[in-house]
Enzyme design. Structure first.
Site, short mmCIF file in Angstrom:
data_model
loop_
_atom_site.label_atom_id
_atom_site.label_comp_id
_atom_site.label_asym_id
_atom_site.label_seq_id
_atom_site.Cartn_x
_atom_site.Cartn_y
_atom_site.Cartn_z
N HIS A 80 2.32 -17.21 13.01
CA HIS A 80 1.64 -16.92 11.74
C HIS A 80 1.36 -18.18 10.93
CE1 HIS A 80 5.89 -17.08 10.44
NE2 HIS A 80 5.41 -17.44 9.26
N HIS B 164 11.29 -23.78 0.14
CA HIS B 164 11.68 -22.44 0.58
C HIS B 164 12.79 -22.55 1.60
CE1 HIS B 164 8.75 -23.59 3.61
NE2 HIS B 164 8.84 -22.45 4.27
#
Length: 315
Positions: free
Chosen positions: A115, A179
C-alpha cells in the site's frame, strides 16, 4: 526537463478508522489541490519513492533502497492486486545513470510492492496503472538504518539522471512523518515471527486478515489514548517540513537514525522517501514549495502531511 514533486503521507487506515469529519474534509481538500497540481504539471513520468512493510522486502536480503524495472502490488489493506505501469526503458536508463554517478543501486526485475506504493498512485491518479512510473523502494522499517547522506546522494543521482530523459518528471514521496505503528521488529522476535521477517513467505489470507486487524485495533487504541506507541510529534514533523521548504537538505546529514526514532517513532524512517524525492527535485535546480499541509491524525497513526513543489524553471 522540468520537474515537480508531491510529498504525501500514507496510512492503511484511511477509510477504515477516519478522524472527525472536519479533519477528514481538510485532508481531502488538500488531496484535491494536489491532484490539480499534478494535472496542471502533466508529468510524462512519475518516479515514486516509497517504503515497504515486509510485503516485498525481507531480511534474507534487505537493501537500503532498490529500483524496480517491473513491479506488482500484493494487495494488502484492500489495495488493488496487479501490475504497476512501470516504464521499464526509463527505469533501466535511470538505473544506469545512478550507477554511473557512483551509487550502488540494487535493481529488481519483479518488485513486490504494498500500500505504500499503491495508495499515492490511487490518490493522485485514480489507479496504479494510470501513469508511467519508476518505483524506488527506500527502507523505512527494517533496522539497521544507514546515514541520511546516502539517501540524499541517491536522490541527487537519480534526479541528475532524470534530467537526461528530457521529459516532465514528477517525484512522489510516500510515507512519514512521525508515526509508530505496530510493525514487527526482528531483534528478539519469536522464532515464527523472525522466520517470516527473514524468509518472506507470503501470508495466507487468514494471516493477512489477522495482521491487518491488529493494525486497525492499534488505530482505535491510539486515538483513544490507551497505547504504548510513541505519540505523534508535530514539533518534529514541522522541523522536517521546514527543512524541505527552505531547501536546507544538507542539514539532513546530521540526522541520526537514533534521533529520528526517538523523535518520530519506529516508522519515522519513512521520511527517507521525502529526503530522496526532495534531493531529486533539487538536482534540477532551485525549487519552491507551492503548498504545505500538516495535521496529526491519531486514527491513522500518522503525522499526516501533503506538500507540492516545483523547480523555478518549471511551469
Amino acid at each position: 526537463m522540468t520537474a515537480a514533486l508531491v510529498g504525501l503521507s500514507h496510512s492503511p487506515l484511511v477509510g477504515k478508522n477516519d478522524p472527525a469529519p472536519e479533519i477528514l474534509q481538510s485532508v481531502y481538500a488538500e488531496i484535491s489541490a494536489a491532484r490539480a497540481f499534478v494535472a496542471e504539471f502533466a508529468p510524462d513520468l512519475v518516479v515514486l519513492y516509497a517504503p515497504d512493510h515486509y510485503n516485498g522486502f525481507f531480511y534474507r536480503q534487505m537493501p537500503p533502497f532498490c529500483l524496480g524495472t517491473e513491479a506488482y502490488s500484493v494487495g494488502d489493506f484492500g489495495s488493488r492486486v496487479g501490475s504497476l505501469s512501470v516504464d521499464s526503458a526509463a527505469a533501466k536508463q535511470l538505473a544506469r545513470g545512478v550507477l554511473a554517478r557512483g551509487i550502488d543501486l540494487p535493481i529488481s526485475a519483479r518488485m513486490a510492492v504494498d500500500h505504500g506504493f499503491v495508495q499515492p498512485l490511487e490518490i493522485l491518479f485514480g489507479g496504479m496503472d494510470r501513469v508511467p512510473v519508476v518505483p524506488v523502494f527506500v527502507n523505512g522499517v527494517a533496522a539497521p538504518f544507514g546515514p541520511l547522506h546516502r539517501i540524499r546522494a541517491l536522490g541527487t543521482a537519480l534526479g541528475a539522471a532524470a534530467r537526461e530523459l528530457g521529459t516532465r518528471v514528477l517525484f512522489v514521496a510516500s510515507g512519514g512523518l512521525s508515526h509508530d505503528p505496530p510493525v514487527p521488529v526482528l531483534e528478539n522476535a519469536p522464532r515464527r515471527v523472525a522466520d517470516a521477517l527473514i524468509e518472506g513467505h507470503p501470508p495466507t489470507p487468514e494471516q493477512r486478515a489477522r495482521s491487518e486487524h491488529r493494525v486497525l485495533q492499534a488505530g482505535y487504541s491510539y486515538a483513544a489514548g490507551s497505547t504504548r506507541m510513541i505519540p505523534i510529534n508535530p514539533r518534529w514533523d514541522n522541523l522536517v517540513l521546514d527543512t524541505f521548504e527552505h531547501g536546507k537538505l544538507t542539514d539532513i546529514d546530521d540526522w541520526t537514525p537514533e534521533w529520528m526514532g526517538a523523535e518520530g517513532g519506529g516508522s519515522a524512517h519513512e521520511v527517507r522517501t521525502w529526503v530522496a524525492a526532495y534531493a531529486s527535485l533539487a538536482a534540477s535546480g532551485p525549487y519552491r514549495m507551492t503548498s504545505r499541509f500538516y495535521v496529526p491524525i491519531p486514527e491513522w497513526i500518522a503525522g499526516f502531511a501533503i506538500t507540492t513543489a516545483i523547480t523555478q524553471g518549471s511551469r
